[in-house]
Design an enzyme around this catalytic site. Sequence first.
Site, PDB file in Angstrom:
ATOM      1  N   LYS A 174       0.839  -1.210   0.000  1.00 49.35           N
ATOM      2  CA  LYS A 174       0.000   0.000   0.000  1.00 49.35           C
ATOM      3  C   LYS A 174       0.875   1.261   0.000  1.00 49.35           C
ATOM      4  CE  LYS A 174      -2.221  -1.217   3.785  1.00 49.35           C
ATOM      5  NZ  LYS A 174      -1.598  -2.534   4.024  1.00 49.35           N
ATOM      6  N   ARG A 230     -10.482   0.451   7.498  1.00 50.89           N
ATOM      7  CA  ARG A 230      -9.889  -0.832   7.856  1.00 50.89           C
ATOM      8  C   ARG A 230     -10.855  -1.717   8.642  1.00 50.89           C
ATOM      9  NH1 ARG A 230      -4.061  -0.033   7.825  1.00 50.89           N
ATOM     10  NH2 ARG A 230      -2.994  -1.733   8.842  1.00 50.89           N
ATOM     11  N   ARG A 275      11.681  -5.666   6.070  1.00 55.44           N
ATOM     12  CA  ARG A 275      11.563  -4.217   5.842  1.00 55.44           C
ATOM     13  C   ARG A 275      12.378  -3.435   6.862  1.00 55.44           C
ATOM     14  NH1 ARG A 275       5.791  -1.529   5.605  1.00 55.44           N
ATOM     15  NH2 ARG A 275       5.585  -2.651   7.570  1.00 55.44           N
ATOM     16  N   ARG A 299      10.571  -1.596  12.066  1.00 55.92           N
ATOM     17  CA  ARG A 299       9.381  -1.124  12.776  1.00 55.92           C
ATOM     18  C   ARG A 299       9.056  -2.079  13.915  1.00 55.92           C
ATOM     19  NH1 ARG A 299       4.769   0.328   8.377  1.00 55.92           N
ATOM     20  NH2 ARG A 299       3.507  -0.910   9.794  1.00 55.92           N
ATOM     21  N   ARG A 328      -1.065  -9.147  12.994  1.00 55.02           N
ATOM     22  CA  ARG A 328      -1.645  -8.198  12.024  1.00 55.02           C
ATOM     23  C   ARG A 328      -2.373  -8.928  10.903  1.00 55.02           C
ATOM     24  NH1 ARG A 328       3.763  -5.327  10.783  1.00 55.02           N
ATOM     25  NH2 ARG A 328       2.685  -4.155   9.152  1.00 55.02           N
TER      26      ARG A 328
HETATM   27  P1  AP5 Z   1       4.797  -1.526   1.957  1.00 56.18           P
HETATM   28  O1  AP5 Z   1       4.566  -0.786   0.693  1.00 56.18           O
HETATM   29  O2  AP5 Z   1       5.338  -0.794   3.125  1.00 56.18           O
HETATM   30  O3  AP5 Z   1       3.465  -2.332   2.329  1.00 56.18           O
HETATM   31  P2  AP5 Z   1       2.186  -1.852   3.149  1.00 56.18           P
HETATM   32  O4  AP5 Z   1       1.022  -2.603   2.607  1.00 56.18           O
HETATM   33  O5  AP5 Z   1       2.110  -0.355   3.171  1.00 56.18           O
HETATM   34  O6  AP5 Z   1       2.604  -2.440   4.550  1.00 56.18           O
HETATM   35  P3  AP5 Z   1       2.366  -1.859   6.001  1.00 56.18           P
HETATM   36  O7  AP5 Z   1       3.074  -2.796   6.944  1.00 56.18           O
HETATM   37  O8  AP5 Z   1       2.767  -0.440   6.097  1.00 56.18           O
HETATM   38  O9  AP5 Z   1       0.849  -2.052   6.126  1.00 56.18           O
HETATM   39  P4  AP5 Z   1       0.049  -2.125   7.393  1.00 56.18           P
HETATM   40  O10 AP5 Z   1      -1.338  -2.069   6.844  1.00 56.18           O
HETATM   41  O11 AP5 Z   1       0.308  -3.246   8.330  1.00 56.18           O
HETATM   42  O12 AP5 Z   1       0.596  -0.897   8.223  1.00 56.18           O
HETATM   43  P5  AP5 Z   1       0.082   0.566   8.401  1.00 56.18           P
HETATM   44  O13 AP5 Z   1       1.276   1.416   8.419  1.00 56.18           O
HETATM   45  O14 AP5 Z   1      -1.055   0.916   7.512  1.00 56.18           O
HETATM   46  O15 AP5 Z   1       5.747  -2.778   1.627  1.00 56.18           O
HETATM   47  C1  AP5 Z   1       6.200  -3.674   2.636  1.00 56.18           C
HETATM   48  C2  AP5 Z   1       7.617  -4.149   2.287  1.00 56.18           C
HETATM   49  O16 AP5 Z   1       7.574  -4.898   1.074  1.00 56.18           O
HETATM   50  C3  AP5 Z   1       8.624  -2.999   2.051  1.00 56.18           C
HETATM   51  O17 AP5 Z   1       9.881  -3.414   2.513  1.00 56.18           O
HETATM   52  C4  AP5 Z   1       8.635  -2.833   0.518  1.00 56.18           C
HETATM   53  O18 AP5 Z   1       9.881  -2.332   0.065  1.00 56.18           O
HETATM   54  C5  AP5 Z   1       8.374  -4.267   0.053  1.00 56.18           C
HETATM   55  N1  AP5 Z   1       7.610  -4.335  -1.188  1.00 56.18           N
HETATM   56  C6  AP5 Z   1       6.546  -3.545  -1.539  1.00 56.18           C
HETATM   57  N2  AP5 Z   1       6.087  -3.921  -2.760  1.00 56.18           N
HETATM   58  C7  AP5 Z   1       6.875  -4.959  -3.171  1.00 56.18           C
HETATM   59  C8  AP5 Z   1       6.892  -5.772  -4.340  1.00 56.18           C
HETATM   60  N3  AP5 Z   1       6.004  -5.597  -5.342  1.00 56.18           N
HETATM   61  N4  AP5 Z   1       7.843  -6.745  -4.408  1.00 56.18           N
HETATM   62  C9  AP5 Z   1       8.740  -6.932  -3.406  1.00 56.18           C
HETATM   63  N5  AP5 Z   1       8.772  -6.174  -2.267  1.00 56.18           N
HETATM   64  C10 AP5 Z   1       7.845  -5.210  -2.155  1.00 56.18           C
HETATM   65  O19 AP5 Z   1      -0.546   0.457   9.887  1.00 56.18           O
HETATM   66  C11 AP5 Z   1       0.284   0.176  10.995  1.00 56.18           C
HETATM   67  C12 AP5 Z   1      -0.573   0.068  12.243  1.00 56.18           C
HETATM   68  O20 AP5 Z   1      -1.254   1.322  12.466  1.00 56.18           O
HETATM   69  C13 AP5 Z   1      -1.711  -0.972  12.187  1.00 56.18           C
HETATM   70  O21 AP5 Z   1      -1.269  -2.269  12.533  1.00 56.18           O
HETATM   71  C14 AP5 Z   1      -2.681  -0.383  13.239  1.00 56.18           C
HETATM   72  O22 AP5 Z   1      -2.229  -0.639  14.541  1.00 56.18           O
HETATM   73  C15 AP5 Z   1      -2.572   1.111  12.980  1.00 56.18           C
HETATM   74  N6  AP5 Z   1      -3.550   1.567  11.958  1.00 56.18           N
HETATM   75  C16 AP5 Z   1      -3.267   2.076  10.722  1.00 56.18           C
HETATM   76  N7  AP5 Z   1      -4.398   2.399  10.085  1.00 56.18           N
HETATM   77  C17 AP5 Z   1      -5.421   2.083  10.912  1.00 56.18           C
HETATM   78  C18 AP5 Z   1      -6.841   2.167  10.800  1.00 56.18           C
HETATM   79  N8  AP5 Z   1      -7.441   2.633   9.677  1.00 56.18           N
HETATM   80  N9  AP5 Z   1      -7.588   1.741  11.855  1.00 56.18           N
HETATM   81  C19 AP5 Z   1      -7.009   1.283  12.991  1.00 56.18           C
HETATM   82  N10 AP5 Z   1      -5.658   1.161  13.157  1.00 56.18           N
HETATM   83  C20 AP5 Z   1      -4.879   1.567  12.122  1.00 56.18           C
END
Ligand code: AP5
Length: 211
Positions: A11, A85, A124, A157, A168
């Site tokens: 994402k 979410r 990551r 992280r 997660r």
């Molecule tokens: P990346 O692009 O960072 O993936 P991502 O889907 O953004 O992963 P996140 O871990 O950030 O998602 P998440 O939903 O758990 O966390 P968020 O920050 O939203 O890619 C991941 C890795 O893969 C990187 O190293 C990248 O380089 C690599 N990669 C990417 N694409 C690739 C490809 N095509 N091929 C190979 N490698 C690739 O949320 C974190 C926390 O915040 C949640 O757990 C929760 O506690 C809270 N939170 C956030 N939003 C909410 C909400 N709406 N409601 C309640 N709690 C929330």
Amino acid sequence: MALLGPPGCGKGTQGAALRERFGSAHVSTGELLRAAVKDGSELGLAAAAVMAEGKLVPDDLVLGLVEEQLNGHGRDNYLLDGFPRTLAQASAFDTASDSGSYELDHVVALDVPEAELVRRLCGRRSCVDCGRSYHLEFRPPSREAVCDACEGTLEQRADDVEESVRARLGIYRDQTAPLLGFYGEKGILNKIDGTGNPSEVTARILEALGG
Ligand code: AP5
């Protein structure tokens, strides 16, 4: 537009590419919450422990945060990353849409097998200063543990350790995956294969959105 999908599906990576392509304001609830934790704000204090365990931050806190962002940028083109979410968040956003405040045109859901998600997340590393994301194997920095963009230190992280990653993924299955049906019924869901290199995934998204 909203980007939906399990942790590690790309994402953030795709959000950065699409933001450039469409000139959108990129609203990542994960990034905003991590910034709040770093600042030690009231929201950050409430969110820190929940996030480290891989659980979701309460809906009311997240909704307040998103509303503040959507009202604050003064833009008409937003890219929501990691929001909605839960069904409660999606319904609350729908209510705001009904009142004419916002409208969700597209939901892009990235699909990646679970084993690949674990590999992506555990490898990551993120810059503590500018937040840029790397991967030890797929996108290594030029110098070990140093950000190419700002020379900040790269760290894992707190929620990218395997125990939190598994938590997660379970929460995604229980609380977020039902949104696929919710948006499918509305006819605005685009399911995209999130495997392959990031530019291939971007090309698939752009094709699904009609260029
Ligand atoms: P990346 O692009 O960072 O993936 P991502 O889907 O953004 O992963 P996140 O871990 O950030 O998602 P998440 O939903 O758990 O966390 P968020 O920050 O939203 O890619 C991941 C890795 O893969 C990187 O190293 C990248 O380089 C690599 N990669 C990417 N694409 C690739 C490809 N095509 N091929 C190979 N490698 C690739 O949320 C974190 C926390 O915040 C949640 O757990 C929760 O506690 C809270 N939170 C956030 N939003 C909410 C909400 N709406 N409601 C309640 N709690 C929330």
